[in-house]
Design a protein around this motif. Structure first.
Motif, PDB file in Angstrom:
ATOM      1  N   GLY A 205       0.777  -1.098  -0.073  1.00  0.00           N
ATOM      2  CA  GLY A 205       0.099   0.067  -0.042  1.00  0.00           C
ATOM      3  C   GLY A 205       0.981   1.360   0.115  1.00  0.00           C
ATOM      4  O   GLY A 205       0.098   2.350  -0.078  1.00  0.00           O
ATOM      5  N   VAL A 206       2.213   1.102  -0.006  1.00  0.00           N
ATOM      6  CA  VAL A 206       3.158   2.338   0.303  1.00  0.00           C
ATOM      7  C   VAL A 206       2.986   3.082  -1.040  1.00  0.00           C
ATOM      8  O   VAL A 206       3.036   4.198  -0.970  1.00  0.00           O
ATOM      9  CB  VAL A 206       4.505   1.877   0.586  1.00  0.00           C
ATOM     10  N   LEU A 207       2.680   2.302  -2.314  1.00  0.00           N
ATOM     11  CA  LEU A 207       2.819   3.043  -3.694  1.00  0.00           C
ATOM     12  C   LEU A 207       1.872   4.013  -3.561  1.00  0.00           C
ATOM     13  O   LEU A 207       1.907   5.213  -4.215  1.00  0.00           O
ATOM     14  CB  LEU A 207       2.557   1.981  -4.677  1.00  0.00           C
ATOM     15  N   LYS A 208       0.618   3.936  -2.936  1.00  0.00           N
ATOM     16  CA  LYS A 208      -0.295   5.066  -2.893  1.00  0.00           C
ATOM     17  C   LYS A 208       0.240   6.216  -2.212  1.00  0.00           C
ATOM     18  O   LYS A 208      -0.352   7.352  -2.738  1.00  0.00           O
ATOM     19  CB  LYS A 208      -1.699   4.289  -2.127  1.00  0.00           C
ATOM     20  N   LEU A 209       0.804   6.358  -1.263  1.00  0.00           N
ATOM     21  CA  LEU A 209       1.506   7.578  -0.563  1.00  0.00           C
ATOM     22  C   LEU A 209       2.411   8.076  -1.480  1.00  0.00           C
ATOM     23  O   LEU A 209       2.623   9.360  -1.758  1.00  0.00           O
ATOM     24  CB  LEU A 209       2.398   6.963   0.660  1.00  0.00           C
ATOM     25  N   VAL A 210       3.366   7.321  -2.278  1.00  0.00           N
ATOM     26  CA  VAL A 210       4.140   8.000  -3.349  1.00  0.00           C
ATOM     27  C   VAL A 210       3.468   8.511  -4.364  1.00  0.00           C
ATOM     28  O   VAL A 210       3.953   9.614  -4.519  1.00  0.00           O
ATOM     29  CB  VAL A 210       5.061   6.535  -3.856  1.00  0.00           C
ATOM     30  N   TYR A 211       2.428   8.047  -4.827  1.00  0.00           N
ATOM     31  CA  TYR A 211       1.665   8.672  -6.013  1.00  0.00           C
ATOM     32  C   TYR A 211       0.949   9.834  -5.426  1.00  0.00           C
ATOM     33  O   TYR A 211       0.976  11.098  -6.146  1.00  0.00           O
ATOM     34  CB  TYR A 211       0.835   7.713  -6.794  1.00  0.00           C
ATOM     35  N   ALA A 212       0.510   9.751  -4.245  1.00  0.00           N
ATOM     36  CA  ALA A 212      -0.363  10.827  -3.794  1.00  0.00           C
ATOM     37  C   ALA A 212       0.470  12.235  -3.599  1.00  0.00           C
ATOM     38  O   ALA A 212       0.378  13.459  -3.776  1.00  0.00           O
ATOM     39  CB  ALA A 212      -0.909  10.345  -2.367  1.00  0.00           C
ATOM     40  N   GLN A 213       1.851  12.077  -2.939  1.00  0.00           N
ATOM     41  CA  GLN A 213       2.644  13.051  -2.705  1.00  0.00           C
ATOM     42  C   GLN A 213       3.063  13.637  -4.082  1.00  0.00           C
ATOM     43  O   GLN A 213       2.847  15.052  -4.221  1.00  0.00           O
ATOM     44  CB  GLN A 213       4.029  12.635  -2.169  1.00  0.00           C
ATOM     45  N   SER A 214       3.196  12.798  -5.038  1.00  0.00           N
ATOM     46  CA  SER A 214       3.526  13.635  -6.321  1.00  0.00           C
ATOM     47  C   SER A 214       2.460  14.161  -6.853  1.00  0.00           C
ATOM     48  O   SER A 214       2.477  15.450  -7.534  1.00  0.00           O
ATOM     49  CB  SER A 214       4.059  12.262  -7.350  1.00  0.00           C
ATOM     50  N   ILE A 215       1.142  13.648  -6.917  1.00  0.00           N
ATOM     51  CA  ILE A 215       0.041  14.374  -7.603  1.00  0.00           C
ATOM     52  C   ILE A 215      -0.106  15.693  -6.832  1.00  0.00           C
ATOM     53  O   ILE A 215      -0.956  16.416  -7.227  1.00  0.00           O
ATOM     54  CB  ILE A 215      -1.133  13.246  -7.596  1.00  0.00           C
ATOM     55  N   SER A 216      -0.043  15.453  -5.335  1.00  0.00           N
ATOM     56  CA  SER A 216      -0.611  16.590  -4.427  1.00  0.00           C
ATOM     57  C   SER A 216       0.186  17.893  -4.756  1.00  0.00           C
ATOM     58  O   SER A 216      -0.322  18.869  -4.403  1.00  0.00           O
ATOM     59  CB  SER A 216      -0.516  16.029  -3.070  1.00  0.00           C
ATOM     60  N   ILE A 217       1.206  17.800  -5.442  1.00  0.00           N
ATOM     61  CA  ILE A 217       1.921  18.996  -5.730  1.00  0.00           C
ATOM     62  C   ILE A 217       1.187  20.079  -6.442  1.00  0.00           C
ATOM     63  O   ILE A 217       1.383  21.232  -6.272  1.00  0.00           O
ATOM     64  CB  ILE A 217       3.192  18.684  -6.543  1.00  0.00           C
ATOM     65  N   GLN A 218       0.160  19.754  -7.226  1.00  0.00           N
ATOM     66  CA  GLN A 218      -0.727  20.768  -7.877  1.00  0.00           C
ATOM     67  C   GLN A 218      -1.489  21.608  -7.034  1.00  0.00           C
ATOM     68  O   GLN A 218      -1.722  22.739  -7.298  1.00  0.00           O
ATOM     69  CB  GLN A 218      -1.882  19.684  -8.762  1.00  0.00           C
ATOM     70  N   ASN A 219      -1.634  21.121  -5.596  1.00  0.00           N
ATOM     71  CA  ASN A 219      -2.272  21.821  -4.703  1.00  0.00           C
ATOM     72  C   ASN A 219      -1.373  23.077  -4.259  1.00  0.00           C
ATOM     73  O   ASN A 219      -1.903  23.902  -3.552  1.00  0.00           O
ATOM     74  CB  ASN A 219      -2.659  20.792  -3.286  1.00  0.00           C
ATOM     75  N   MET A 220      -0.043  23.170  -4.519  1.00  0.00           N
ATOM     76  CA  MET A 220       0.621  24.275  -4.277  1.00  0.00           C
ATOM     77  C   MET A 220       0.039  25.439  -5.040  1.00  0.00           C
ATOM     78  O   MET A 220       0.260  26.549  -4.589  1.00  0.00           O
ATOM     79  CB  MET A 220       2.212  24.104  -4.916  1.00  0.00           C
ATOM     80  N   TYR A 221      -0.648  25.166  -6.206  1.00  0.00           N
ATOM     81  CA  TYR A 221      -1.198  26.339  -6.941  1.00  0.00           C
ATOM     82  C   TYR A 221      -2.264  26.888  -5.862  1.00  0.00           C
ATOM     83  O   TYR A 221      -2.642  28.222  -5.716  1.00  0.00           O
ATOM     84  CB  TYR A 221      -2.118  25.780  -8.083  1.00  0.00           C
ATOM     85  N   THR A 222      -3.231  26.048  -5.100  1.00  0.00           N
ATOM     86  CA  THR A 222      -4.236  26.689  -4.239  1.00  0.00           C
ATOM     87  C   THR A 222      -3.664  27.533  -3.085  1.00  0.00           C
ATOM     88  O   THR A 222      -3.943  28.502  -2.635  1.00  0.00           O
ATOM     89  CB  THR A 222      -4.937  25.697  -3.667  1.00  0.00           C
ATOM     90  N   LEU A 223      -2.364  26.738  -2.796  1.00  0.00           N
ATOM     91  CA  LEU A 223      -1.537  27.306  -1.499  1.00  0.00           C
ATOM     92  C   LEU A 223      -0.983  28.923  -2.133  1.00  0.00           C
ATOM     93  O   LEU A 223      -1.253  29.732  -1.177  1.00  0.00           O
ATOM     94  CB  LEU A 223      -0.535  26.431  -0.745  1.00  0.00           C
ATOM     95  N   GLY A 224      -0.516  28.807  -3.086  1.00  0.00           N
ATOM     96  CA  GLY A 224      -0.047  30.278  -3.717  1.00  0.00           C
ATOM     97  C   GLY A 224      -1.212  31.197  -3.761  1.00  0.00           C
ATOM     98  O   GLY A 224      -0.867  32.471  -3.471  1.00  0.00           O
ATOM     99  N   LYS A 225      -2.525  30.980  -4.063  1.00  0.00           N
ATOM    100  CA  LYS A 225      -3.575  31.667  -4.300  1.00  0.00           C
ATOM    101  C   LYS A 225      -3.947  32.261  -2.765  1.00  0.00           C
ATOM    102  O   LYS A 225      -4.084  33.442  -2.635  1.00  0.00           O
ATOM    103  CB  LYS A 225      -4.679  31.047  -4.842  1.00  0.00           C
ATOM    104  N   LEU A 226      -3.700  31.367  -1.797  1.00  0.00           N
ATOM    105  CA  LEU A 226      -3.986  31.816  -0.230  1.00  0.00           C
ATOM    106  C   LEU A 226      -2.877  32.818  -0.002  1.00  0.00           C
ATOM    107  O   LEU A 226      -3.408  33.742   0.761  1.00  0.00           O
ATOM    108  CB  LEU A 226      -4.059  30.596   0.493  1.00  0.00           C
ATOM    109  N   PHE A 227      -1.696  32.301  -0.418  1.00  0.00           N
ATOM    110  CA  PHE A 227      -0.521  33.226  -0.197  1.00  0.00           C
ATOM    111  C   PHE A 227      -0.844  34.655  -0.546  1.00  0.00           C
ATOM    112  O   PHE A 227      -0.673  35.646   0.171  1.00  0.00           O
ATOM    113  CB  PHE A 227       0.811  32.618  -0.272  1.00  0.00           C
TER     114      PHE A 227
END
Length: 260
Positions: A205-227
């Protein structure tokens, strides 16, 4: 500031405590550690990253882009998205270790919630944890177990060479601020793994974490807008902003807000 003291029958048998009504206590946390069980929900809402400690890597959500900044908590203490990391949900209680490395339940006596004239009991008439405190304790133990499990997963990913520094900066018209101390999955190394190792990660199940971290980088856009919004809000009170244009950079090139 926080000041955690051990919950004890001697000190708290006749006292009451209150539940938090806002998240101002988390307002200065730029990252928060999360457990493997939180990955599915957290990755949809936050950028996930690894942070390095003296005892190894930790999986965390990125909440701010500067020290002392949590962009998901507004001035009223309201959390702006619908999933709050588990480490905050038992406040003002926390599970900590004493001098003998044993876990003890503590409470933040500076929270204003620890010694209330009206609220919930710490202990019942038999000197046992009250039903509400027992529920908190069970949640704290489950959370700690999840964090310990996730730390072991991080150790295994590190040994495989799958965690690398994540160079990230915010570019203004006049300057560029580097965000340090974040780490991410090394995708190149992931693609080089032997099939048997990759299968083991998948089956555990660890591969789920690996892919989730990579995919979640797109949320940096939202964080940038909040900033950006936080900068504009501060400007309305204190004057001219550093810049109207913000963009994220990494070692792979520019990632502007419009590129997501």
């Amino acid at each position: 500031m926080t000041d955690y003291q051990v919950v004890s029958k001697t000190r708290h048998h006749a006292q009451k405590w209150k539940r938090y009504t806002n998240y101002l206590f988390a307002g200065s946390d730029p990252v928060a550690e999360i457990a493997f069980e939180e990955v599915d929900r957290a990755a949809l809402r936050y950028p996930l990253a690894f942070i390095k400690t003296d005892s190894g890597f930790r999986l965390a959500v990125v909440l701010g882009l500067e020290p002392g900044q949590n962009l998901y908590v507004d001035r009223q203490g309201i959390w702006s998205v619908d999933y709050v990391p588990a480490v905050y949900r038992a406040y003002p209680f926390a599970l900590m270790t004493d001098g003998s490395e044993q876990h003890v339940v503590c409470i933040d006596v500076d929270s204003g919630l620890a010694d209330a004239s009206a609220g919930e009991d710490y202990f019942d008439e038999n000197g046992e944890p009250s039903a509400s405190l027992d529920q908190i304790i069970q949640f704290l133990v489950a959370t700690e177990n999840g964090l310990q499990k996730t730390r072991k997963i991080c150790d295994s990913l590190d040994k495989l060479g799958l965690i690398e520094p994540w160079p990230l900066s915010i570019k203004f018209e006049s300057d560029e601020r580097t965000i340090s101390d974040l780490y991410r999955i090394n995708v190149t190394r992931l693609n080089e793994l032997e099939p048997a190792v990759l299968a083991e990660l998948r089956n555990s199940g660890v591969l789920k974490l690996v892919y989730a971290q990579s995919i979640s980088i797109q949320n940096m856009y939202t964080l940038g807008k909040l900033f950006e919004q936080a900068s504009l809000d501060a400007t309305s009170q204190f004057g001219k902003p550093d810049s109207k244009e913000l963009q994220f950079l990494n070692d792979d090139g520019a990632i502007s807000f419009d590129q997501f």
